[in-house]
Each structure stands twice: as C-alpha cells, then as structure tokens.
Scaffold this motif. Structure first.
Motif, short mmCIF file in Angstrom:
data_model
loop_
_atom_site.label_atom_id
_atom_site.label_comp_id
_atom_site.label_asym_id
_atom_site.label_seq_id
_atom_site.Cartn_x
_atom_site.Cartn_y
_atom_site.Cartn_z
N SER A 251 0.84 -1.20 0.00
CA SER A 251 0.00 0.00 0.00
C SER A 251 0.87 1.24 0.00
CB SER A 251 -0.92 0.01 1.23
OG SER A 251 -0.14 0.14 2.41
N ASN A 252 0.28 2.37 -0.37
CA ASN A 252 1.00 3.64 -0.39
C ASN A 252 1.48 4.03 1.01
OD1 ASN A 252 0.61 3.89 -3.12
ND2 ASN A 252 -1.17 5.23 -2.94
N SER A 253 0.65 3.80 2.00
CA SER A 253 1.01 4.19 3.36
C SER A 253 2.20 3.37 3.87
CB SER A 253 -0.18 4.01 4.30
OG SER A 253 -0.64 2.67 4.29
N GLU A 254 2.23 2.10 3.50
CA GLU A 254 3.34 1.25 3.93
C GLU A 254 4.64 1.68 3.27
OE1 GLU A 254 4.71 -3.47 3.89
OE2 GLU A 254 2.66 -2.91 3.30
N VAL A 255 4.57 2.03 1.98
CA VAL A 255 5.76 2.53 1.27
C VAL A 255 6.26 3.81 1.92
CG1 VAL A 255 6.55 3.59 -0.88
CG2 VAL A 255 5.30 1.46 -0.96
N SER A 256 5.32 4.70 2.24
CA SER A 256 5.69 5.99 2.85
C SER A 256 6.40 5.79 4.18
CB SER A 256 4.43 6.84 3.06
OG SER A 256 3.80 7.14 1.82
N GLU A 257 5.91 4.86 5.00
CA GLU A 257 6.54 4.59 6.30
C GLU A 257 7.95 4.05 6.11
OE1 GLU A 257 4.07 2.00 8.57
OE2 GLU A 257 2.36 3.39 8.64
N LYS A 258 8.10 3.13 5.17
CA LYS A 258 9.42 2.53 4.93
C LYS A 258 10.41 3.57 4.41
CE LYS A 258 9.38 -1.63 2.99
NZ LYS A 258 8.99 -2.73 2.06
N LEU A 259 9.97 4.42 3.50
CA LEU A 259 10.86 5.44 2.94
C LEU A 259 11.22 6.50 3.99
CD1 LEU A 259 9.36 6.01 -0.63
CD2 LEU A 259 11.51 4.87 -0.05
N THR A 260 10.27 6.84 4.84
CA THR A 260 10.55 7.83 5.90
C THR A 260 11.64 7.30 6.85
OG1 THR A 260 8.31 8.75 5.82
CG2 THR A 260 9.57 9.11 7.84
N SER A 261 11.54 6.03 7.22
CA SER A 261 12.56 5.44 8.10
C SER A 261 13.92 5.40 7.41
CB SER A 261 12.14 4.03 8.53
OG SER A 261 12.10 3.15 7.41
N ALA A 262 13.92 5.12 6.10
CA ALA A 262 15.17 5.09 5.35
C ALA A 262 15.79 6.47 5.25
CB ALA A 262 14.93 4.52 3.96
N GLU A 304 9.82 17.53 7.65
CA GLU A 304 9.39 18.20 6.42
C GLU A 304 8.95 17.17 5.39
OE1 GLU A 304 11.14 21.33 3.07
OE2 GLU A 304 12.32 20.83 4.85
N GLU A 305 7.76 17.35 4.84
CA GLU A 305 7.23 16.39 3.88
C GLU A 305 7.85 16.61 2.51
OE1 GLU A 305 2.92 14.61 2.31
OE2 GLU A 305 3.02 16.54 3.36
N LEU A 306 8.28 15.52 1.88
CA LEU A 306 8.86 15.60 0.55
C LEU A 306 7.77 15.79 -0.50
CD1 LEU A 306 11.58 12.79 0.66
CD2 LEU A 306 11.85 15.24 1.10
N GLN A 307 8.11 16.50 -1.54
CA GLN A 307 7.17 16.74 -2.63
C GLN A 307 6.96 15.47 -3.44
OE1 GLN A 307 8.60 19.52 -5.53
NE2 GLN A 307 6.76 19.44 -6.79
N ILE A 308 5.72 15.21 -3.82
CA ILE A 308 5.42 14.08 -4.69
C ILE A 308 5.29 14.59 -6.12
CG2 ILE A 308 2.93 14.25 -4.28
CD1 ILE A 308 2.81 11.21 -4.63
N VAL A 309 5.86 13.86 -7.08
CA VAL A 309 5.82 14.27 -8.48
C VAL A 309 5.30 13.12 -9.33
CG1 VAL A 309 7.70 15.96 -8.26
CG2 VAL A 309 8.24 13.58 -8.80
#
Length: 518
Positions: A251-262, A304-309
C-alpha cells in the motif's frame, strides 16, 4: 603508485581534448600538443618527482573560475555556472594517477559499490536506468506500488571534507604513499574568478574536490561509496551525486513509512559526511501499473514532507509514475522537431558529408540516447518519434514528405527505426553477456547454458533465458525484449568474439533482411 615513462606521457598528451581555454599561466591544451616533442621529457620528470616524494606542486593546484550565464536575471549570481580551469600539466599527472586508481579498484579487495554507475568504465546512464526499470517492474509484478526518493545534494562536490575523504581512502587498501599523495593533492589549493580578463584575488579552497579535475569525480565516488549500505533492505543506485532509493509495498502508506525510516538513516549519514540534502529538490514518486490520484507523499525528513511528483528527469530520461515514457517521447520530439526545422533550412547549402554529420549528431544522437530504456513501451507511444525518424531521412535526401522513406534507407544503407531499436537492444545484451556492462545486470540476462545442467539445442545455440514476467507491463524491459531479440539472431553472429565484429555483422544481417514497412 608507479612512475610514468615518456611514452605514456606522450600518449596522454595526444589524447588531450583540443582546447583554447587557457589556465592561470596562459597555457592551453593546444600549446602542449603542438610542442609535445620538446615538453615530454621535463613533464615526465616532474610527474615522477611528484609521485616519488608524494607531493603535488603548489603551482599545479591553482584554478581560474569563469562564470558562464545560464538563464534568468543576469544580476543574480545563482544564474551563472562556474567553469573551473586547472593547469593543463596537472591534468596529465591526474590522468596517470586516475588510471592507476581505477586499475587498483577493479582488481582490489574493496572495489567501488556495484550500484555506483558514475565515471566508471563499462558503466553508463543507460545501464543504470535499465537496472532501475528491471527492479521496479519486477517488484510491480508482485506488489501494487513501488515508492522512490530521488535525492538532491546541495553542492555535493564542493562540501567534501578532506579529512573524512582521506580516512575513507584507507578502506580501499591504498598504500600509505598513495594516501599521502592524495593529501598533498587536496591541500593548499587556491582559485580566483576571471571576468573579462580581470582576475580576482586568490582564495584558499579548504573543502571539496577540485572542479574540472580528472580525479575529482573518482574521489567523490569513493567518498559516498558506503551510502547504499546504509539501508541494506532498500534498493539504492548512485550516479556520482545523483542517487535514488526505492522499495515496494502492498500500500502507499506502507511505502511511505518505509521510505521515511530510510530517509532518517540517510540524513544521519549525510550529516556525518558533511553533505547536505536539498529537501526542496528531493522528490518522491510512486510507481504503479495504473495512474493513481495522490496529493501528498507522507514521506518526511526532519519533519518536512517531501514533494510528490508524477514525472521526474532521471539521468536525462523523463520517468513517469506508470513508466509509459509518454512525457519523455514528447520532450524528445520537441527537440528533434526543432533541429529538423533547422536542418530543412540549411540542407540545400550542405554537402552530403556535412548533412550526414548533422543527421547523426543533431537527430539520431537524441533518438539513440537510452533508447533501450524508453523505447520499450507501446508502439502508439513510439509512433511520433518514428515519424520524425522518417522525416529526417527525407530532409537528408532532399525529398518531399510524400516520398517513400524505404527507398532512402536502401540508397544510403540505413536501418529503419524498428531495426535501429533492435540493433541497440542486441548490442546491450551482447555487452551484458560478455562482461562489457555492469555485473549487476547479469542477474536479469544470462545464457540458458549457465542456468541449466541439461544440454538442449537452445543452450547449444547460445540462447538466453527469457525471464517469466506475470504481466505485459513488466515484460517491457530489456531482459524480456532484448533476450527475445538476441535469440532470433543467427548463431554465427552471436558467436563473434569482439564487439566491433558483432556490430558489423549484426548491422549487415539486419539490413539484408530489412523489409519495406509503410
């Protein structure tokens, strides 16, 4: 480090690019090449003294910087690109040292990370994007979304800490003499700015790798070599200071959590390395098979939230969230169309040789760049660029647009667009199979004989494994399309022992079987 002889110095001087850009002493490459016979002996002696005593002459560490206007307001210094010119003799020394460095890294126990594609022999932007597409589409076969963060570093080459760099060089098993030479190379460097022939005062350069140098990019690659190891459970690719980190999830939320930790781990490593992330230009993209509406990324760094493109230009190729490459083809058509209009205006004034040079340099070169990446898409998407390919041929032969392009192909012995794609894909596969491309691509393209113990006709012929992909979307990669092309080529061509002979025979075979397509 080994010393150099006069033959090697003469060879390096011969290989210098012709340039009239003068260094701080008023010397340019053309002058060195014109007086090579006289200068070889003293240059050889100076280089060997530098290597023997691990000292780089201070006079060889002075740079002049010329600001070149890019665009926008001319009163804004940020709209100028600094071009650094180093003493030309220092570049001869750097070329010799760089040759030894790369040889050591290729044979050493601690080579450059396999995911570093920048400034390395056999590595290229095309191979980097090929690997990226292979991994993303493979992951999308089993997960609905792949999230990627494209990192942007602020003035990365200019913020390298010399002490940290020297400490990291010891991890690559360089000798004490080599590290000592590098320390001298980096220290006591100065530069000035030149505008309209007037030089500014000289300032010391205490951080960063020298701009415009031969060794600078190699040293930077060594400096950030550990970055992919920071997040071992994520895919990371580097091309000098261009980096991307990506992973898959359900899911998108799971990807977001993993990328934030990275990103937390990466930001900590960058801080320790005196590198600064530009959060405004660092962007996030979510790849999927179908377009999905999304207003926020939910990927954060320091709160700070990263921009989505929806699209991003990565190593010269415009990627979109569904990897359709429609935006890239559209952008390329715009460039080619502009060049074709100019070509049409001047064609009558050009002799055939000059026109052919324009055709290859200004038209085909744009189409050829990373064609094994973006051309693996639908035929509908490719139709506009194929039309421009035909149009270029007609302008080259001074024919009206209604003229049949196949007659021009036959007249000048040129490949049609489809065979042009086929030729490039087959060449890429040959390089991967024969060790002329990054080893990381061997995971996706391999001989049948290397994967199966059974002796079959396909294995004997030298066929490649066509990997199984679940969807048509994930089949649009080099490992599927390219190996299918490879298996269709006659065995005597595939068995060529050199790449040059392979290209010659392949092109002849394609032209001999080229049929007229309306």
């Amino acid at each position: 480090m080994a010393e150099i002889n006069e033959t090697e110095v003469a060879s390096i001087i011969k290989g210098l690019k012709n340039s009239k850009a003068k260094d701080v002493y008023g010397i340019d490459a053309n002058f060195i090449k014109a007086h090579k016979d006289i200068l070889v002996c003293p240059i050889t002696r100076m280089i060997n003294m530098s290597i023997r005593h691990s000292i780089v002459p201070t006079a060889w560490k002075v740079a002049t910087i010329t600001p070149i206007f890019k665009s926008g307001n001319k009163n804004n210094v940020n709209n100028y690109r600094p071009i650094s010119i180093l003493p030309i003799i220092s570049k001869i020394l750097e070329k010799w040292v760089a040759k030894q460095l790369t040889t050591h890294l290729d044979k050493g126990h601690t080579p450059l990370h396999p995911m570093q594609f920048g400034f390395r022999a056999k590595y290229s932007t095309e191979s980097a994007i090929n690997l990226f597409l292979e991994k993303v589409k493979h992951d999308l076969d089993y997960c609905p979304v792949v999230g990627a963060v494209f990192l942007d570093l602020k003035r990365a080459f200019d913020t390298v800490d010399h002490q940290i760099l020297l400490s990291r060089l010891t991890k690559f098993n360089f000798s004490e003499q080599a590290v000592s030479w590098m320390k001298s190379y980096l220290s006591t460097r100065t530069h000035c700015v030149t505008v309209s022939g007037i030089k500014s005062t000289f300032l010391n350069c205490e951080v960063g790798v020298p701009q415009g140098s031969i060794l600078g990019p190699i040293l930077f690659s060594l400096y950030i070599n550990d970055l992919p190891n920071i997040c071992p459970h994520f895919h990371t690719q580097l091309y000098a200071d261009d980096a991307v980190i990506f992973t898959n999830a359900k899911s998108n939320s799971e990807v977001s959590e993993k990328l934030t930790s990275a990103m937390c781990c990466i930001d900590e490593w960058l801080s320790k390395s005196c590198l600064l992330l530009n959060s405004k230009k660092t962007v996030c993209m979510f790849f999927s098979k179908r377009p999905t509406a999304r207003t926020s990324s939910n990927v954060f760094i320091k709160g700070e939230e990263l921009q989505i493109v929806d699209k991003f230009k990565y190593l010269g190729v415009i990627l979109d969230s569904t990897l359709s490459f429609k935006n890239h083809v559209k952008h390329m058509c715009k460039i080619v169309n502009f060049n074709l209009r100019n070509f049409r205006q001047i064609r009558t004034s050009l002799p055939e040789n000059a026109a052919k040079m324009f055709l290859h340099c200004m038209i085909f070169s744009h189409i050829e760049y990373c064609i094994t990446n973006w051309s693996l898409t639908s035929l509908t998407t490719l139709k506009p660029i194929e039309s421009l390919y035909k149009k270029a041929l007609k302008i080259f032969d001074k024919k009206p647009y209604s003229f049949h392009h196949c007659l021009i192909l036959e007249k000048y012995n040129i490949l049609n667009f489809e065979n042009f794609r086929t030729f490039k894909m087959a060449c890429s596969v040959y390089k991967i199979l024969h060790g002329l491309s990054p080893p990381s691509l061997n995971e996706f393209i391999k001989f049948i004989s290397s994967t199966s113990g059974r002796v079959t006709r396909a294995a004997t012929r030298g066929d490649c494994v066509v990997p199984y992909r679940r969807t048509a979307f994930s089949q649009q990669v080099l490992s599927v399309k390219g190996t299918t092309v490879w298996n269709s080529i006659p065995a005597d061509i595939r068995d060529c022992t050199t790449f040059i002979v392979f290209k010659t025979k392949l092109k002849g075979w394609l032209k001999g079987n080229q049929t007229c397509n309306h």
